[in-house]
Design an enzyme around this catalytic site. Structure first.
Site, mmCIF file in Angstrom:
data_model
loop_
_atom_site.group_PDB
_atom_site.id
_atom_site.type_symbol
_atom_site.label_atom_id
_atom_site.label_comp_id
_atom_site.label_asym_id
_atom_site.label_seq_id
_atom_site.Cartn_x
_atom_site.Cartn_y
_atom_site.Cartn_z
ATOM 1 N N ASN A 118 0.726 -1.119 0.082
ATOM 2 C CA ASN A 118 -0.055 0.052 0.090
ATOM 3 C C ASN A 118 0.947 1.500 0.079
ATOM 4 O O ASN A 118 1.965 1.307 0.641
ATOM 5 C CB ASN A 118 -1.032 0.067 1.186
ATOM 6 C CG ASN A 118 -1.786 -1.071 1.082
ATOM 7 O OD1 ASN A 118 -1.904 -1.591 0.008
ATOM 8 N ND2 ASN A 118 -2.354 -1.698 2.345
ATOM 9 N N HIS B 106 5.971 -0.597 -2.925
ATOM 10 C CA HIS B 106 5.289 0.400 -3.833
ATOM 11 C C HIS B 106 5.587 2.131 -3.790
ATOM 12 O O HIS B 106 4.900 2.794 -4.429
ATOM 13 C CB HIS B 106 3.925 -0.306 -4.111
ATOM 14 C CG HIS B 106 4.188 -1.592 -4.781
ATOM 15 N ND1 HIS B 106 2.752 -2.275 -4.658
ATOM 16 C CD2 HIS B 106 4.761 -2.376 -5.169
ATOM 17 C CE1 HIS B 106 2.932 -3.402 -5.214
ATOM 18 N NE2 HIS B 106 4.480 -3.785 -5.833
ATOM 19 N N CYS C 167 10.740 14.350 -8.408
ATOM 20 C CA CYS C 167 10.919 14.976 -9.546
ATOM 21 C C CYS C 167 11.927 14.176 -10.543
ATOM 22 O O CYS C 167 13.081 13.727 -10.233
ATOM 23 C CB CYS C 167 11.735 16.543 -9.517
ATOM 24 S SG CYS C 167 12.047 17.189 -11.071
ATOM 25 N N CYS D 225 8.421 21.337 -10.590
ATOM 26 C CA CYS D 225 9.166 20.920 -9.427
ATOM 27 C C CYS D 225 9.725 22.327 -8.802
ATOM 28 O O CYS D 225 10.042 23.127 -9.184
ATOM 29 C CB CYS D 225 10.368 20.194 -9.848
ATOM 30 S SG CYS D 225 11.590 19.974 -8.640
ATOM 31 N N SER E 204 -4.397 -10.063 -2.875
ATOM 32 C CA SER E 204 -4.490 -11.068 -3.827
ATOM 33 C C SER E 204 -3.141 -11.558 -4.334
ATOM 34 O O SER E 204 -3.319 -12.684 -4.871
ATOM 35 C CB SER E 204 -5.180 -10.501 -5.193
ATOM 36 O OG SER E 204 -4.821 -9.563 -5.645
ATOM 37 N N ASN F 102 -7.322 -13.505 4.014
ATOM 38 C CA ASN F 102 -7.712 -12.846 2.844
ATOM 39 C C ASN F 102 -9.154 -13.202 2.308
ATOM 40 O O ASN F 102 -9.332 -14.454 2.333
ATOM 41 C CB ASN F 102 -6.779 -12.899 1.669
ATOM 42 C CG ASN F 102 -7.172 -11.934 0.478
ATOM 43 O OD1 ASN F 102 -6.717 -10.658 0.640
ATOM 44 N ND2 ASN F 102 -7.584 -12.497 -0.493
ATOM 45 N N CYS G 116 -9.600 -8.905 7.659
ATOM 46 C CA CYS G 116 -8.475 -8.719 8.532
ATOM 47 C C CYS G 116 -8.960 -7.985 9.899
ATOM 48 O O CYS G 116 -8.301 -7.832 10.857
ATOM 49 C CB CYS G 116 -7.525 -8.175 7.852
ATOM 50 S SG CYS G 116 -7.591 -6.726 6.539
#
Length: 280
Positions: free
Chosen positions: A106, A123, A131, A182, A225, A249, A267
């Site tokens: 997440n 991730h 930038c 930026c 999953s 799950n 959960c």
């Protein structure tokens, strides 16, 4: 009341992780109770439209304009989301040594907000912006303020929320959108500091996650999953080591034929029950 099967599976889960700390891998299913939509249904099938791919984002200003216009409207929900009881429970289990390393797919930082430490963000995080021109990072809130000031015409526009801070926005609203620059180099290739579909997990992050599961007694998957290979490969590593692979799950996972135990229960309901048994 728990039915007899869940009660029996909870006994098994408690016995398996009672002696030595397991690593934990979490996915979107742990954050849906906090109001953040997930990508897949219980069969592992992707919901809604195809998310923007990494190469598409890089390819043209029009793609980045479309992304940021939608993301500007989706960010408030992510920013305002609060950890739920599942996040809180994992933080408590970690603080008492009942679980070891915590890895998450997440990008919402809810584990950190709940008090978990040394969380491996497989991730990345939506709370940061990278930038691609100067490689410096900015806080997402500061970029959000910039976008809102430059695009006042989007104030009050209602858009359907989608996963990872995205929205389903009418393309008519995108053409006028001013892409943020930026604040460090004025480059226009700003990207949320997350791994897009079609992009590889950073090598050092992947290596750290792999080392975490390799030194743990086993791996507990919570709310995923496992359709993303970056997560599935961790499961394969655990199985290759001959260590237990467990999952909490609702619905299908990519590793169903590899699991030693799978409990199909939300959960946020099951983890507090487990914690009561492990920390009476």
């Amino acid at each position: 009341m728990l039915d007899s099967l869940i009660h029996e599976q909870l006994d098994q889960l408690q016995q398996l992780i009672a002696d030595e700390p397991f690593a934990v891998l979490t996915g979107a299913g742990i954050s849906t109770p906090s109001g953040i939509p997930d990508y897949r249904d219980n069969q592992g099938v992707r919901r809604g439209c195809q998310p923007m791919m990494y190469q598409e984002f890089l390819s043209a200003p029009e793609s980045r304009r479309r992304y940021w216009a939608r993301a500007m409207l989706g960010w408030p929900r992510v920013r305002q989301a609060q950890p739920n009881v599942a996040h809180d429970t994992l933080a408590r289990l970690q603080s008492t040594g009942r679980i070891g390393g915590l890895i998450t797919q997440n990008v919402d930082t809810l584990h950190d907000q709940a008090g978990s430490h040394d969380v491996i963000e497989l991730h990345g995080s939506l709370h940061r912006v990278l930038c691609l021109d100067c490689a410096r990072r900015s806080e997402r809130d500061s970029i959000q303020q910039l976008m809102e000031s430059q695009n006042p015409y989007l104030e009050g526009v209602d858009a359907v929320q989608a996963p990872d801070g995205d929205t389903l926005l009418d393309p008519a609203f995108e053409a006028r959108f001013q892409i943020p620059l930026c604040p460090h180099c004025s480059g226009e290739r700003l990207k949320p500091d997350v791994v897009f579909f079609g992009e590889n997990v950073a090598q050092h992050t992947a290596a750290k996650a792999l080392a975490t599961v390799e030194k743990a007694a086993g791996l507990l998957v919570v709310g995923s999953s496992l359709m993303a290979y970056s997560a599935f490969r961790l499961c394969r590593a655990v199985v290759d080591q001959g260590k237990p692979l467990l999952a909490i799950n609702l619905g299908k996972t990519r590793a169903d034929d590899m699991l030693d135990l799978k409990i199909e229960m939300s959960c946020e309901q099951l983890l507090p029950l487990l914690a009561q048994r492990l920390n009476p």
